[in-house]
Design a protein around this motif. Structure first.
Motif, short mmCIF file in Angstrom:
data_model
loop_
_atom_site.label_atom_id
_atom_site.label_comp_id
_atom_site.label_asym_id
_atom_site.label_seq_id
_atom_site.Cartn_x
_atom_site.Cartn_y
_atom_site.Cartn_z
N SER A 85 0.75 -1.23 0.08
CA SER A 85 0.01 0.01 -0.12
C SER A 85 0.93 1.32 0.04
O SER A 85 1.98 1.10 0.08
CB SER A 85 -0.83 0.06 1.32
N TRP A 86 0.15 2.19 -0.44
CA TRP A 86 1.08 3.56 -0.41
C TRP A 86 0.01 4.54 -0.14
O TRP A 86 -0.99 4.70 -0.53
CB TRP A 86 1.62 4.06 -1.56
N ASP A 87 0.48 5.62 0.93
CA ASP A 87 -0.24 6.97 0.86
C ASP A 87 0.91 8.10 1.38
O ASP A 87 1.91 7.95 1.77
CB ASP A 87 -1.16 7.06 2.19
N GLY A 88 0.50 9.35 1.41
CA GLY A 88 1.26 10.33 1.44
C GLY A 88 1.95 10.45 3.13
O GLY A 88 2.78 11.08 3.07
N GLY A 91 3.84 6.51 3.50
CA GLY A 91 4.64 6.08 2.40
C GLY A 91 4.32 4.58 1.98
O GLY A 91 3.32 4.09 2.24
N THR A 92 5.26 3.81 1.51
CA THR A 92 4.92 2.41 0.87
C THR A 92 5.22 1.64 2.18
O THR A 92 6.06 1.72 2.99
CB THR A 92 6.07 2.12 -0.09
N ASN A 170 -2.48 -1.32 -3.36
CA ASN A 170 -1.94 -1.20 -4.80
C ASN A 170 -1.88 -2.60 -5.57
O ASN A 170 -1.91 -2.81 -6.71
CB ASN A 170 -0.72 -0.22 -5.14
N LYS A 191 10.04 5.82 1.78
CA LYS A 191 8.45 6.23 1.53
C LYS A 191 8.26 6.38 0.09
O LYS A 191 6.82 6.61 -0.10
CB LYS A 191 8.14 7.71 2.59
N ARG A 192 8.98 6.50 -0.78
CA ARG A 192 8.44 6.48 -2.02
C ARG A 192 7.88 5.54 -2.58
O ARG A 192 7.97 4.41 -2.13
CB ARG A 192 9.90 6.86 -2.91
N SER A 193 6.81 5.95 -3.55
CA SER A 193 5.85 4.84 -4.13
C SER A 193 7.03 3.89 -4.81
O SER A 193 7.89 4.10 -5.62
CB SER A 193 5.24 5.59 -5.01
N THR A 195 6.79 -0.43 -6.41
CA THR A 195 6.16 -1.63 -6.69
C THR A 195 6.56 -2.82 -6.15
O THR A 195 7.87 -2.96 -5.51
CB THR A 195 6.22 -2.19 -8.37
#
Length: 206
Positions: A85-88, A91-92, A170, A191-193, A195
């Motif tokens: 998952s990711w959110d502002g 983070g990841t 995601n 924290k960067r988005s 995969t």
């Protein structure tokens, strides 16, 4: 020593706009059937070329109520998988949901995996004009020594609607490809988005 922090699905939601939350939590209108069996509760849209069998946006849920019998279906689909998952704010995040109810969280900045338990339950929700319906929730409980930097809370049980979870997840991959159940992180996550496949490539060196 680096402070070990936990996260919860509720904490993820705390960073969202109030209006967005209100839209997700609105109770169903009496007389309207919000059950939609035409859409799968968990998709199987595999990412082409994924080395770990990752699936893109595995959940398709709305904020409407679902019949209680769907809870076992969701549990079976989630158990034994690793989700990203990711959110502002957080983070990841990568988490392995073990079939036995244990959970292993790889949180940005941590030097070790955060362990705890996960479970599903139906929560009774009131309808407008009387009556109620069942809302499926996912609940997490982390050790008391953990700390959530967004909610400013330590340990305890926190639950949120599965429809909320579906917004932030995601990707999902079968099994425990990062061996999070060992308690060790492959590397310190930022924290960067990202995969799952990109993280796996970094773990394995390609």
């Amino acid at each position: 020593m680096s402070k070990v922090v936990s996260r919860s699905r509720f904490a993820i939601l705390a960073g969202m706009a109030v209006l967005a939350l209100a839209g997700c939590q609105a109770p169903p209108v009496p007389g309207v059937n919000f059950r939609d069996d035409s859409k799968p509760f968990v998709t199987v849209e595999k990412i082409p070329g994924s080395k770990i069998g990752a699936m893109r946006k595995p959940f398709r849920m709305s904020g409407g109520g679902y019949t209680p019998d769907k809870l076992d279906h969701f549990k079976a689909k989630l158990a034994g998988n690793t989700i990203l998952s990711w959110d502002g704010k957080h983070g990841t995040q990568v988490e392995y949901l073990a079939p036995g109810g244990r959970t292993y969280l790889w949180y940005a900045g941590n030097l070790a995996v955060v362990t705890g338990t996960w479970s599903l339950r139906n929560r009774e929700m009131p309808e407008w004009g009387g009556g109620s319906y069942q809302m499926p929730e996912i609940c997490y409980a982390y050790a008391g020594a953990t700390y959530n930097p967004v909610t400013k809370k330590s340990g305890g049980l926190e639950c949120s609607e599965l429809s909320h979870l579906s917004i932030f997840i995601n990707e999902m991959a079968p099994g425990d490809p990062f061996r999070l159940s060992s308690g060790k992180v492959p590397f310190v996550l930022d924290k960067r988005s990202a995969t799952l496949d990109a993280l796996y490539a970094r773990k394995t060196g390609g």
